[in-house]
Design a protein around this motif. Structure first.
Motif, PDB file in Angstrom:
ATOM      1  N   TRP A 209       0.848  -1.195   0.000  1.00  0.00           N
ATOM      2  CA  TRP A 209       0.000   0.000   0.000  1.00  0.00           C
ATOM      3  C   TRP A 209       0.882   1.242   0.000  1.00  0.00           C
ATOM      4  CZ3 TRP A 209      -0.446  -4.225   3.124  1.00  0.00           C
ATOM      5  CH2 TRP A 209      -1.599  -5.010   2.975  1.00  0.00           C
ATOM      6  N   SER A 210       0.411   2.262  -0.706  1.00  0.00           N
ATOM      7  CA  SER A 210       1.079   3.565  -0.688  1.00  0.00           C
ATOM      8  C   SER A 210       0.004   4.634  -0.551  1.00  0.00           C
ATOM      9  CB  SER A 210       1.886   3.778  -1.976  1.00  0.00           C
ATOM     10  OG  SER A 210       1.021   3.791  -3.108  1.00  0.00           O
ATOM     11  N   THR A 211       0.402   5.848  -0.298  1.00  0.00           N
ATOM     12  CA  THR A 211      -0.574   6.930  -0.235  1.00  0.00           C
ATOM     13  C   THR A 211      -0.876   7.414  -1.648  1.00  0.00           C
ATOM     14  OG1 THR A 211       1.036   8.729  -0.113  1.00  0.00           O
ATOM     15  CG2 THR A 211       0.434   7.642   1.961  1.00  0.00           C
ATOM     16  N   TYR A 212      -1.854   8.301  -1.743  1.00  0.00           N
ATOM     17  CA  TYR A 212      -2.202   8.833  -3.062  1.00  0.00           C
ATOM     18  C   TYR A 212      -1.412  10.110  -3.389  1.00  0.00           C
ATOM     19  CZ  TYR A 212      -5.465  11.648  -0.200  1.00  0.00           C
ATOM     20  OH  TYR A 212      -6.032  12.473   0.744  1.00  0.00           O
ATOM     21  N   ALA A 213      -0.246  10.262  -2.777  1.00  0.00           N
ATOM     22  CA  ALA A 213       0.569  11.459  -3.028  1.00  0.00           C
ATOM     23  C   ALA A 213       0.861  11.648  -4.513  1.00  0.00           C
ATOM     24  CB  ALA A 213       1.874  11.375  -2.236  1.00  0.00           C
ATOM     25  N   ILE A 214       1.128  10.549  -5.208  1.00  0.00           N
ATOM     26  CA  ILE A 214       1.479  10.651  -6.630  1.00  0.00           C
ATOM     27  C   ILE A 214       0.292  11.149  -7.446  1.00  0.00           C
ATOM     28  CG2 ILE A 214       0.872   8.283  -7.266  1.00  0.00           C
ATOM     29  CD1 ILE A 214       3.461   8.250  -8.940  1.00  0.00           C
ATOM     30  N   ASP A 215      -0.948  10.872  -6.982  1.00  0.00           N
ATOM     31  CA  ASP A 215      -2.140  11.354  -7.682  1.00  0.00           C
ATOM     32  C   ASP A 215      -2.372  12.843  -7.434  1.00  0.00           C
ATOM     33  OD1 ASP A 215      -2.669   8.892  -8.729  1.00  0.00           O
ATOM     34  OD2 ASP A 215      -4.230   8.357  -7.287  1.00  0.00           O
TER      35      ASP A 215
END
Length: 823
Positions: A209-215
């Motif tokens: 899981w990762s955060t949606y920072a890239i979005d």
């Protein structure tokens, strides 16, 4: 008390030793019923019944947005289509809602994952989640920490690993924390590892899981698109609040957003489900069907053993009468008979439990791999407790009636009836007959269900996908945006295809995206047609795909009119063209020639050019991602004219076994790139995966129907055998008085036919209602299919007659002189 029970057990064991055939038959019959029931219950328990492993899981809900057709009121929920949520709507729900403790979001992604040095590179399923997801679920990491609010902001690259990924890639080392991994060739820092028992999303758990920072990055970040419904939303209700209160509040919020933002003008409400119900909603009908089918098998097994016990009890009437005459109380007689039944039940249950392990293991290859919560399926203490209860319960069910009947016995009458001058009473066998009829009726209903599902499965297997799947394979290559920006993907594929075409045995090769039967969400778009009136609220829509030259020829998709793409079309500077399928031509050009016409696709939130395209060809229809759905409108563009589209997937038609080309394909790709090949499979394999669930249902229900048929035949055989044995003196008298052996044979077969016909008639009436209950599981089959009912009738009649042959022959071969002398 204990000594009395031991006496009953000792006496029961002695009785079973005297009648080993009866004991073995009864125990094996019960073992079949209990074993099948336990195996299916392990599926039901693991998938449907076992609560979610989160604190206060009953307060966790899944939230979908409801999208209504234009002009449909928000009160007509049945007309709405459930979709995901956009980031802006999610943020608004978070800010404005007061019935939830918190709301969290996640977006399932497939990404290339590897260690920092590229080791172990493969494509895994992961998730982009809001930072509060893990705290909302109430689960702490086994190692490290969860995300922080700051890590949702642009520029952050952090990841949490699943326990399985931590074990496989880091050998369970605590030093994994702080290490760098690559996700789509972007470096991410590992900040936590989740426990081994954590599986999320529930249906298909992620590996990381990762955060949606890239979005949230870029000039027009995805987090600003209100009409991009990629998110799934989960909420935890506040104590004291239920789904009705939350639904009323979110409906009000969403209706306000629909009035405020044009992108949301058709998204007028929400739908809220308990989180577990949402995860298992698709599979619940199938598992409920299997549970009903195995329940019928268990009932037939009970009826079978009850018939055996009744027959045996009738044979023991003199013995019980003598014991009663000598002072045994009715309670003692009932207790003795119930102990015998309980021993049979527990013995059958023990063997059935052992058999259930084998059944479950043997059936694992039949279970569709996409079933939710497969990780929960096991025969554990819960399932064993269920099996013990079922075994004891069935013992009481099939033992109670014989015990009750024997307890009502009049000793004097029974001793007189059991004397040498006695013949069988006219009505003595009514209950055995009723049990045989019940078994036959239940077996017939199960045969009908099996026949309908088999017909449905065969129809599914014969669905025309619209292209040739013979010796046709496909594979993907993990070309990430980091290493292969938009133009580089096209150039790589353009360079790769000639190399693959040169392989011996490769007949054709091309590429496209998405492929038939592999379409996913987000592949559809609206468009305008130059010569048509186009209402903004009713724009035409179709699936959009890109292909390389030779794509239609490789898949043998027929060209109906015009031409397909040539090499000259695969150039950004070439005239924009498109090929449409037959469904699009019929729907949007019903009375005109589509060739030469122009239409303009309107791709939202992408770099794909909004330009008019000329239709140059019409090809045959192909299935999308659901083989059951009708053909849908589609159009295709040359990949070279639309390189911002997702990377294409290579398709190949080969001679011989497609699996034999995998190593050669991987070697060629490796010479051009370090990007790994994944999802190498044939289209036939993909269709097999798509049809796994109906095949799973049909095979299991057919197996249960076979068991039911066997048990019904055994039940009829046992009852007829007992009747023949009981009426041996009568049969001898009939033969001595002039009855022919053929008449005696017909006498037994007639009784078998009457019982079978009664069972089939009752079963047919029940099947009319039962078949309608499985309508949703059928494909192109009527619930009251005449051929299925006729086939089931013939099969059950034939089996019943076969079961009756041996007792009938035994009756016909009675020696009258020997019988009268012995009787």
């Amino acid at each position: 008390m204990l000594s009395t029970v031991l006496q009953h057990v000792t006496f029961a064991v002695r009785q079973f030793r005297r009648s080993p055939g009866f004991a073995v038959t009864a125990v094996l019959t019960l073992a079949l019923g209990v074993g099948a029931t336990t195996a299916i219950f392990s599926l039901i328990d693991g998938i449907l019944l076992r609560p979610l492993p989160f604190p206060h899981a009953d307060r966790l809900v899944a939230i979908d947005t409801l999208e209504f057709p234009p002009g449909v009121a928000a009160t007509n929920v049945a007309a709405a289509n459930g979709v995901g949520s956009s980031y802006p709507n999610f943020f608004d729900w978070q800010r404005q809602s007061h019935t939830f403790e918190s709301l969290a979001s996640y977006d399932v992604i497939d990404r290339l994952f590897s260690k920092a040095n590229g080791e172990g590179a493969r494509v895994l399923e992961g998730g982009r989640v809001s930072e509060n997801l893990f705290s909302l679920l109430g689960v702490a990491p086994a190692l490290g920490r969860t995300f922080t609010a700051d890590e949702e902001q642009p520029g952050h690259r952090v990841a949490i690993l699943s326990h399985e990924l931590w074990v496989s890639d880091f050998a369970s080392s605590p030093n994994a924390l702080g290490q760098t991994v690559k996700i789509s060739d972007e470096p991410y820092t590992v900040v936590g590892v989740m426990p081994a028992t954590f599986h999320y999303p529930i249906a298909q758990p992620s590996s990381f899981w990762s955060t949606y920072a890239i979005d949230a990055e870029g000039q027009t970040p995805i987090t600003s698109f209100r009409d991009d419904e990629r998110l799934s939303i989960v909420g935890r209700l506040k104590p004291g609040n239920g789904i009705p209160q939350a639904l009323a509040e979110l409906n009000t919020i969403q209706l306000g957003l629909a009035q405020k933002y044009s992108e949301d003008r058709y998204r007028l409400g929400v739908f809220i489900n308990p989180l577990l119900d949402k995860a298992v909603s698709d599979i619940r009908p199938a598992l409920s069907l299997l549970l009903a089918a195995v329940g019928v098998v268990l009932l037939i097994a009970c009826a079978n053993v009850a018939g055996l016990l009744l027959a045996r009890a009738n044979g023991r009437r003199p013995e019980v009468a003598l014991r009663t005459a000598l002072g045994a109380s009715r309670i003692r007689v009932v207790r003795q008979l119930l102990v015998e039944a309980l021993l049979l039940g527990l013995s059958g249950g023990t063997i059935g439990i052992l058999a259930s392990f084998a059944l479950l293991r043997a059936g694992l290859h039949l279970i569709p791999s996409d079933l939710p919560r497969l990780y929960n399926i096991a025969i554990d203490a819960r399932v064993l407790a269920f099996a013990v209860v079922v075994s004891a319960g069935t013992a009481l069910v099939f033992g109670l009636v014989p015990a009750w009947r024997m307890s009502q016995l009049d000793p004097a009458h029974a001793l007189r009836e059991g004397g040498l001058n006695a013949t069988s009473g006219r009505h003595r066998n009514r209950l055995q007959h009723a049990l045989v009829v019940a078994q036959t009726a239940l077996g017939f209903a199960l045969l009908i269900g099996s026949g309908l599902l088999i017909r449905s499965m065969l129809n599914v297997l014969h669905i025309d996908p619209g292209f040739d799947t013979t010796h046709t394979l496909y594979f993907d290559i993990a070309l990430t945006n980091k290493i292969y920006p938009v133009p580089a993907k096209f150039h790589f594929i353009d360079k790769l295809l000639p190399e693959l075409a040169a392989l011996p045995g490769v007949e054709r090769v091309s590429a496209g995206h998405p492929l038939p039967i592999l379409w996913g969400p987000g592949m559809f778009t609206t468009f305008t047609i130059a010569t048509h009136l186009n209402s903004p609220d009713h724009l035409p829509g179709a699936g959009a795909a890109v292909t390389m030259p030779g794509y239609f020829e490789t898949l043998s998709i027929p060209l109906l009119r015009g031409r397909t793409f040539a090499a000259r079309d695969n150039d950004p500077k070439a005239t924009p063209v498109a090929v449409i399928n037959q469904s699009l031509a019929r729907k949007y050009f019903p009375n005109e020639d589509p060739l030469g016409q122009y239409f303009t696709p309107k791709f939202e939130h992408s770099d794909e050019p909004v330009i008019a395209r000329q239709i140059i060809g019409v090809v045959g229809d192909t299935r999308l991602d659901d083989l059951w759905e009708p053909y849908q409108p589609q159009f295709f563009m040359p990949y070279g004219q639309d390189p911002s589209h997702q990377r294409t997937i290579v398709v190949m038609k080969v001679a011989g076994d497609p699996a034999a080309y995998e190593n050669a394909v991987r070697k060629i790709v490796a010479t051009l790139s370090e990007a790994p090949v994944f999802n190498y499979r044939t289209f036939a394999d993909s269709i097999t995966v798509e049809t796994a669930q109906p095949r799973f249902e049909a095979v299991l229900v057919s197996g249960f129907a076979g068991i039911a048929l066997l048990l019904s035949a055994l039940g009829l055989y046992a009852v007829l055998s007992y009747i023949v044995a009981e009426r041996t003196r009568e049969l001898g008298l009939r033969i001595a008085l002039g009855a022919s052996r053929s008449e005696i044979l017909q006498l037994v077969l007639r009784r078998a036919s009457i019982l079978a016909c009664l069972g089939i008639g009752i079963g047919a009436l029940g099947s009319i209602f039962a078949a309608r209950a499985i309508t949703d599981s059928l494909f192109r089959v009527r619930p009251l299919d005449g051929s299925v009912f006729l086939t089931a009738t013939l099969v059950l009649t034939l089996v019943s007659l076969i079961a009756a042959v041996a007792p009938a022959l035994r009756a016909a071969n009675v020696d009258p002189m020997r019988t009268l002398r012995e009787q």
